[in-house]
Scaffold this motif. Structure first.
Motif, PDB file in Angstrom:
ATOM      1  N   GLY A 500       0.792  -1.227   0.000  1.00 14.03           N
ATOM      2  CA  GLY A 500       0.000   0.000   0.000  1.00 14.03           C
ATOM      3  C   GLY A 500       0.822   1.274   0.000  1.00 14.03           C
ATOM      4  O   GLY A 500       0.264   2.366   0.044  1.00 14.03           O
ATOM      5  N   MET A 501       2.132   1.124  -0.023  1.00 12.75           N
ATOM      6  CA  MET A 501       3.005   2.298   0.077  1.00 12.75           C
ATOM      7  C   MET A 501       3.741   2.538  -1.238  1.00 12.75           C
ATOM      8  O   MET A 501       3.700   1.730  -2.157  1.00 12.75           O
ATOM      9  N   ALA A 502       4.446   3.652  -1.290  1.00 12.70           N
ATOM     10  CA  ALA A 502       5.314   3.903  -2.438  1.00 12.70           C
ATOM     11  C   ALA A 502       6.615   3.112  -2.307  1.00 12.70           C
ATOM     12  O   ALA A 502       7.373   2.973  -3.269  1.00 12.70           O
ATOM     13  N   ALA A 503       6.860   2.599  -1.103  1.00 13.57           N
ATOM     14  CA  ALA A 503       8.108   1.896  -0.823  1.00 13.57           C
ATOM     15  C   ALA A 503       8.309   0.702  -1.753  1.00 13.57           C
ATOM     16  O   ALA A 503       7.360  -0.008  -2.078  1.00 13.57           O
ATOM     17  N   HIS A 516      13.591   1.068  -0.640  1.00 16.91           N
ATOM     18  CA  HIS A 516      13.713   2.462  -1.067  1.00 16.91           C
ATOM     19  C   HIS A 516      12.338   3.097  -0.899  1.00 16.91           C
ATOM     20  O   HIS A 516      11.370   2.586  -1.465  1.00 16.91           O
ATOM     21  N   CYS A 517      12.265   4.163  -0.132  1.00 19.59           N
ATOM     22  CA  CYS A 517      10.939   4.720   0.168  1.00 19.59           C
ATOM     23  C   CYS A 517      11.018   6.219   0.428  1.00 19.59           C
ATOM     24  O   CYS A 517      12.086   6.741   0.765  1.00 19.59           O
ATOM     25  N   PRO A 518       9.890   6.915   0.280  1.00 21.88           N
ATOM     26  CA  PRO A 518       9.859   8.329   0.662  1.00 21.88           C
ATOM     27  C   PRO A 518      10.196   8.463   2.139  1.00 21.88           C
ATOM     28  O   PRO A 518       9.847   7.587   2.937  1.00 21.88           O
ATOM     29  N   GLU A 519      10.852   9.540   2.480  1.00 29.07           N
ATOM     30  CA  GLU A 519      11.301   9.744   3.853  1.00 29.07           C
ATOM     31  C   GLU A 519      10.190   9.493   4.872  1.00 29.07           C
ATOM     32  O   GLU A 519      10.399   8.846   5.894  1.00 29.07           O
ATOM     33  N   GLU A 520       8.983   9.966   4.548  1.00 29.12           N
ATOM     34  CA  GLU A 520       7.907   9.882   5.537  1.00 29.12           C
ATOM     35  C   GLU A 520       7.390   8.454   5.712  1.00 29.12           C
ATOM     36  O   GLU A 520       6.670   8.179   6.665  1.00 29.12           O
ATOM     37  N   GLU A 521       7.772   7.549   4.824  1.00 30.08           N
ATOM     38  CA  GLU A 521       7.350   6.152   5.004  1.00 30.08           C
ATOM     39  C   GLU A 521       8.378   5.325   5.780  1.00 30.08           C
ATOM     40  O   GLU A 521       8.112   4.171   6.140  1.00 30.08           O
ATOM     41  N   ALA A 522       9.534   5.899   6.019  1.00 32.34           N
ATOM     42  CA  ALA A 522      10.654   5.102   6.534  1.00 32.34           C
ATOM     43  C   ALA A 522      10.314   4.394   7.847  1.00 32.34           C
ATOM     44  O   ALA A 522      10.614   3.206   8.012  1.00 32.34           O
ATOM     45  N   GLU A 523       9.675   5.114   8.752  1.00 30.32           N
ATOM     46  CA  GLU A 523       9.385   4.479  10.040  1.00 30.32           C
ATOM     47  C   GLU A 523       8.393   3.334   9.883  1.00 30.32           C
ATOM     48  O   GLU A 523       8.488   2.301  10.554  1.00 30.32           O
ATOM     49  N   ALA A 524       7.427   3.528   8.988  1.00 28.39           N
ATOM     50  CA  ALA A 524       6.465   2.451   8.738  1.00 28.39           C
ATOM     51  C   ALA A 524       7.170   1.228   8.146  1.00 28.39           C
ATOM     52  O   ALA A 524       6.827   0.083   8.460  1.00 28.39           O
ATOM     53  N   VAL A 525       8.154   1.471   7.310  1.00 27.74           N
ATOM     54  CA  VAL A 525       8.894   0.357   6.716  1.00 27.74           C
ATOM     55  C   VAL A 525       9.700  -0.383   7.777  1.00 27.74           C
ATOM     56  O   VAL A 525       9.732  -1.617   7.810  1.00 27.74           O
ATOM     57  N   VAL A 526      10.318   0.385   8.663  1.00 26.41           N
ATOM     58  CA  VAL A 526      11.078  -0.249   9.751  1.00 26.41           C
ATOM     59  C   VAL A 526      10.159  -1.149  10.570  1.00 26.41           C
ATOM     60  O   VAL A 526      10.496  -2.297  10.890  1.00 26.41           O
TER      61      VAL A 526
END
Length: 562
Positions: A500-503, A516-526
């Motif tokens: 569901g993300m751009a990641a 590889h993801c937009p900065e604002e998605e980084a925590e969600a990816v972690v």
DNA sequence: AGTTTCGGCGCC
DNA sequence: AAAGGGCGCCGAAACT
């Protein structure tokens, strides 16, 4: 049941499709449609697509902007099922499987093509064997039945599903590419190697080091020619059997230092230098061709570009897009944790149930002391070390973690005796005997064909050198392969979480993944990585206390992750 | 001239 | 003396 459909590209460029019933056979008429992408895009309710080859179909779908949630790759499953049955060397194409089913002559597999730089060659496989949908589905239905005859049908079903998921991930990674700054790469090369000289000769720094080596020997020596170097050492009164670093670094001679430096830089120059950059990087992306399940252990390989061997210094060139980040996640002490899970050794499971440094805990429990020695001992047990520091502490390891050590010892014995060994999910190691030359091709040590072994071994009555090598192979196989099982489930779960993300997943190397993801998605990816890891551990190994913690870093440059 | 093997090293 | 497993990549050497 309409959530599973089969799909087969037709020779006229169209596509055949059919819904499948629980037995794997068509539950409705075969449809013929003109456009592959539209056919799949128009059926979002399909939960799993069954097809002959992910490499054939999925890149075309991705090119049309269509992703699928799940698939089942018939030819990959055929490979795994044949392997499980101990029939590793037989042709694995769907056409071959059909022929076996019907009792006809079995066609050999088409030869593997080799990759060329920048070619998106898996877009079309010119020599692939086309199979009509009705034939494909016949093979699929048979495979479903064959899953039931394996040692652990649930695990085998999980394995084929997981590896199919891995193939989806690989295709998506191939399309995305790894963000790569050619400018940074050039700067690193210049810092390390100096100027390039016209004519493609070695760059300045290498030329200087070669001169230093020659100067130290008192004659012209080419450091990139092992034979030349060995001869030069001999003339200096020093006997070396090779020019491997571990052998010459203890030699006391002024040529050693520049020689080792030369080898290090030479390696960068030839394998990841300017011509590599020219060949493999386009539009800010390095596009290796990831191949899921490319090895007998289930580890991935890349076809071209050496993507799994990017030297640490070159990782400075892996740079996120502006406003984006790289989430670099590395599984902590994966091998001993996997060993704990597959052996069910109570002591090791308890240690692996904590997220803290596992080698330190092993060291505290087994021989109160040195963390590095504990690591050597554990890896030595997994790899079958026969001498050196690792061996010293093996006895202590065996005392404290008897089931764990026995597990790999048993695998080694099975390998020596030519019996099958399997990963936790059922991926099977090719036996040495009776597999034609498949084992040899796969790098499995073979015994001499007949009669007296050429090498009786160093102690009478003991296994031959080759048989012991097979033992080490099998010993490692159960751990490395089960780790690969787990990693596939991890990738599948992480892929779903990122859907569901751009990641985007952009890199995978055995126990390490980059998103590889937009900065604002980084925590969600972690967070997604943590959850995917837990899920993968439970799905793969069932209920165990073992945890699989990751070290994650959110960075703009890969080199900053460690 | 083209193909395969070897030596060495990169990563895990 | 025997030197831990899996890979890929490159140039040189060795082969056909």
């Amino acid at each position: 049941m309409t959530d599973r459909w089969a799909l087969a590209p037709a020779e006229d460029g169209g596509v055949e499709l059919a819904p499948l019933g629980p037995d794997g056979l068509p539950a409705g008429p075969v449809r013929r449609e003109r456009d592959l992408g539209e056919a799949v895009r128009g059926r979002p309710e399909v939960a799993r697509w069954v097809w002959r080859s992910t490499a054939e179909v999925y890149p075309r779908l991705l090119a049309a902007g269509v992703r699928v949630e799940r698939c089942y790759d018939v030819e990959d499953a055929e490979t795994l099922l044949l392997g499980h049955a101990g029939r590793y060397g037989e042709p694995r194409s769907a056409a071959a499987a059909l022929a076996r089913l019907r009792g006809g002559p079995v066609p050999p597999d088409p030869p593997q093509r080799s990759a060329e730089p920048g070619s998106q060659s898996s877009l079309f496989e010119p020599q692939s064997v086309h199979l009509p949908l009705t034939d494909l589905v016949e093979v699929y239905a048979d495979q479903l039945r064959r899953h039931d005859t394996t040692a652990h049908p649930d695990r085998m079903r999980l394995l084929t599903a997981a590896e199919s998921a891995g193939m989806l991930v690989a295709a998506e990674m191939n399309r995305a590419g790894l963000p790569w700054s050619a400018e940074t790469h050039r700067r690193v090369l210049h810092e390390l190697l100096g100027e390039r000289y016209a004519g493609g000769g070695e760059p300045r720094r290498l030329a200087e080091l070669a001169d230093e080596v020659s100067g130290a020997f008192g004659r012209r020596v080419r450091p990139d020619l092992p034979a030349d170097v060995v001869k030069a050492f001999a003339q200096a009164g020093i006997k070396v059997r090779s020019t491997r670093r571990w052998e010459i670094e203890s030699v006391d001679h002024p040529a050693v230092k520049p020689l080792i430096e030369y080898k290090k830089l030479y390696r960068i120059w030839v394998a990841h230098g300017w011509s590599w950059l020219q060949d493999w990087v386009r539009d800010g992306r390095f596009r290796p061709e990831f191949q899921a399940g490319g090895t007998v252990t289930g580890r991935w390989v890349t076809n071209g570009g050496g993507a799994l061997q990017i030297p640490k210094v070159i990782r400075r060139a892996v740079v996120a897009d502006p406003g984006w980040r790289l989430v670099v996640a590395d599984a902590d002490q994966m091998e001993p944790r996997v060993l704990a899970a597959i052996s069910r050794d109570p002591g090791l499971m308890e240690v692996a149930g904590r997220a803290t440094d596992l080698y330190q805990s092993v060291s505290d429990r087994a021989f109160s002391g040195d963390r590095d020695q504990a690591k050597l001992a554990v890896l030595g047990a997994v790899y079958g070390q026969t001498s050196g520091d690792g061996l010293k502490n093996l006895a202590a390891l065996r005392r404290r973690f008897p089931k764990a050590v026995a597990y790999v010892d048993d695998a080694a014995r099975a390998g020596e005796e030519g019996r099958l060994v399997r990963t936790w999910l059922g991926r099977t190691c090719p036996p040495a005997a009776g597999a034609g030359d498949a084992g040899e091709e796969a790098g499995i040590p073979q015994d001499e064909p007949s009669g007296q072994p050429a090498e009786e071994g160093w102690m009478p009555g003991y296994a031959s050198t080759n048989s012991r090598a097979r033992g080490r192979f099998a010993r490692n196989f159960v751990v490395q392969g089960s780790a690969a099982d787990w990693a596939l489930l991890l990738l599948a779960a992480l892929r779903q979480a990122c859907a569901g993300m751009a990641a985007e997943l952009v890199f995978f190397q055995h126990d390490e993944v980059i998103v590889h993801c937009p900065e604002e998605e980084a925590e969600a990816v972690v967070a997604a990585i943590r959850e995917a890891s837990d899920l993968a551990g439970r799905l793969t190994f069932g209920a165990t206390p073992v945890r699989f913690p990751f070290t994650t870093a959110v960075v703009e440059c890969y080199a900053d992750a460690k």
